[in-house]
Enzyme design. Structure first.
Site: not given
Length: 423
Positions: A261, A351, A390
């Site tokens: 990204r 998510s 993460r």
RNA sequence: GGAGAGGUGGCCGAGCGGCUUAAGGCGGCACCCUGCUAAGGUGUUAUGUGGGCAACUGCAUCGAGGGUUCGAAUCCCUCCCUCUCCGCCA
């Protein structure tokens, strides 16, 4: 992509739903284009039918040896008219397509209404926040001290937001990936996928990254190929432009991939550590299912992701995103947030979204309904299960000891090959 | 990268300017016949997009996009993909 038929039948309702996201959005323009387009299409269809019939007669007459030059001249004129209309038709088709591709999904009725993240709802909080008798270090401090991460040389060989995992650090990252993949495939019934990391623009359009979010992605200069920002893109598009059998559904797929990204709008944000990298590892869960099961499947997928945090022993909470905060293609979304002691806050680690038929319509993923016998769009669902970098950061921070060692969670030990990383 | 051969319905495969409304076969589905099974018979079997309450019906689609023509699956051009051989390469 929203269904133009639905928009035609129910414009006020769709407008109301879109306004829940953002007051600027409306279907009014696309509706007007659609009206013009159908008008032109009707005219063009009629002329094409006329030409077809006359041309058939020309063939007949010629066979009978008759002169057809006059008729041919007339048909040529019809042909010119058709061409003109077809140009308008193509133009309006493209306009309509582009407008539709730039409209986001409508939020689900259960998505809380609100403008920004302040309206998000905490659905549940799981695990106790550890009370340490010492000041916890950040994961980047720990990573440097234990020689697990090399930020500076990552920047040297690439640029900022690229990091090298080293020695036990590299092995821990790999252990996490394997733990996630094994659990999802063996316990949760997902099929493992190892997809391409470069995909074409059609795939990017199918899942909704294009055309609106081009600036977020890395693009190959010479080819029509983009580096994937998430495995969602290649994996969801596996069945693009296909009609599946009803008995093939639901499809459960789990894929480990690196994700790329550009983080174009994030300058200055999370500049230290692993939280916001240009390249990071992620295990993604993707489901295709029949519409009537998507709510249930979405809940199940979210639970599959949560189980990773529970098995690792990481405190987390589930957030129900509001209409102003859900992604462009989503109709409903839960974020999972893991506790990070150094910043004393929860950070997104997964998510999980239900896209309804929005992506399926863009990508052309259908199944043949046994009831109607007709092709219908599937519903797509996906979620991180989980973001690996993460997770790595959360493990370092949550399981650090006062002497600077890391206690490896029980479930990871067989993958990592040790119980502790000693200082 | 070079040379050649190809891309037609769920699949195989014919068609190479109007008789295609895409033959024929396989598979699928429905029904019929045969006292089970096998075999056989008849019919049906794409997607998209318009019109219509509906039955029904127009148009488009033979890898994609242009062109030639009164008319294109069929001829021409460009691109994409697949296969075979050669070269290069992990």
């Amino acid at each position: 992509m929203l269904d133009i038929k639905l928009i035609r039948e129910n414009p006020e309702k769709i407008n109301e739903l879109l306004k829940r996201r953002n007051s600027e959005l409306s279907v009014d323009e696309v509706l007007e284009i659609d009206r013009q387009r159908r008008d032109i299409q009707g005219k063009a269809d009629n002329l094409r039918a006329e030409r077809k019939n006359i041309s058939l007669q020309v063939g007949q007459l010629k066979k009978e040896g008759k002169d057809t030059t006059e008729i041919q001249d007339n048909v040529r004129k019809i042909g010119e008219e058709i061409k003109e209309l077809e140009e308008k038709e193509t133009d309006l088709n493209e306009k309509q397509k582009s407008l539709l591709l730039n409209l986001p999904n409508t939020p689900d009725e259960t998505t809380p209404v609100g403008h920004d993240e302040s309206a998000n709802a905490v659905v549940k909080t799981v695990g106790d926040i550890p009370q340490k008798s010492f000041q916890p270090k950040s994961h980047w401090e720990i990573g440097l001290e234990l020689d697990l991460l090399d930020f500076e040389r990552g920047v040297k060989i690439s640029e900022s937001r690229f990091t090298i995992y080293k020695g036990k650090g590299a092995k821990l990252e790999r252990a996490i990936i394997n733990f996630f993949l094994d659990t999802h495939t063996l316990d949760h019934g997902y099929t493992e996928i190892l997809p391409p990391y470069l995909v074409n623009s059609a795939s990017m359009t199918g899942t909704g990254q294009l055309p609106k979010f081009k600036q977020d992605m890395y693009k190959c200069e010479e080819e029509d190929l983009y580096l994937i920002p998430t495995a969602e893109v290649p994996v969801t598009n596996i069945y693009a432009n296909e009609i599946l059998k009803e008995e093939d559904l639901p499809v459960y797929m789990a894929a480990y991939t690196p994700c790329f990204r550009r983080e174009a709008g994030s300058a200055g944000k999370d500049t230290r550590g692993l939280i916001r990298q240009h390249q990071f590892n992620k295990v993604e869960l993707v489901k295709l299912c029949m519409p009537e099961f998507s709510d249930e499947e979405h809940e199940k997928l979210t639970c599959n992701a949560e189980r990773m945090l529970e098995m690792l022993g990481l405190p987390y909470r589930r957030i129900g995103l509001c209409t102003g905060d859900i992604g462009f293609s989503a109709q409903k979304c839960y974020d999972l947030e893991v506790w990070l002691p150094s910043s004393e806050s929860y950070r997104e680690i997964s998510s999980c979204s239900n896209f309804g038929d929005y992506q399926a319509r863009r990508a052309g993923i259908r199944y043949r309904s046994k009831i109607s016998g007709k092709p219908e769009f599937v519903h797509t669902i996906n979620g991180s299960g989980l973001a690996v970098g993460r997770t790595f950061a959360a493990i370092l921070e949550n399981f650090q000891t006062e002497d600077g060692s890391i206690l490896i969670p029980k479930v990871l030990q067989k993958y990592f090959g040790a119980e502790i990383i000693r200082s």
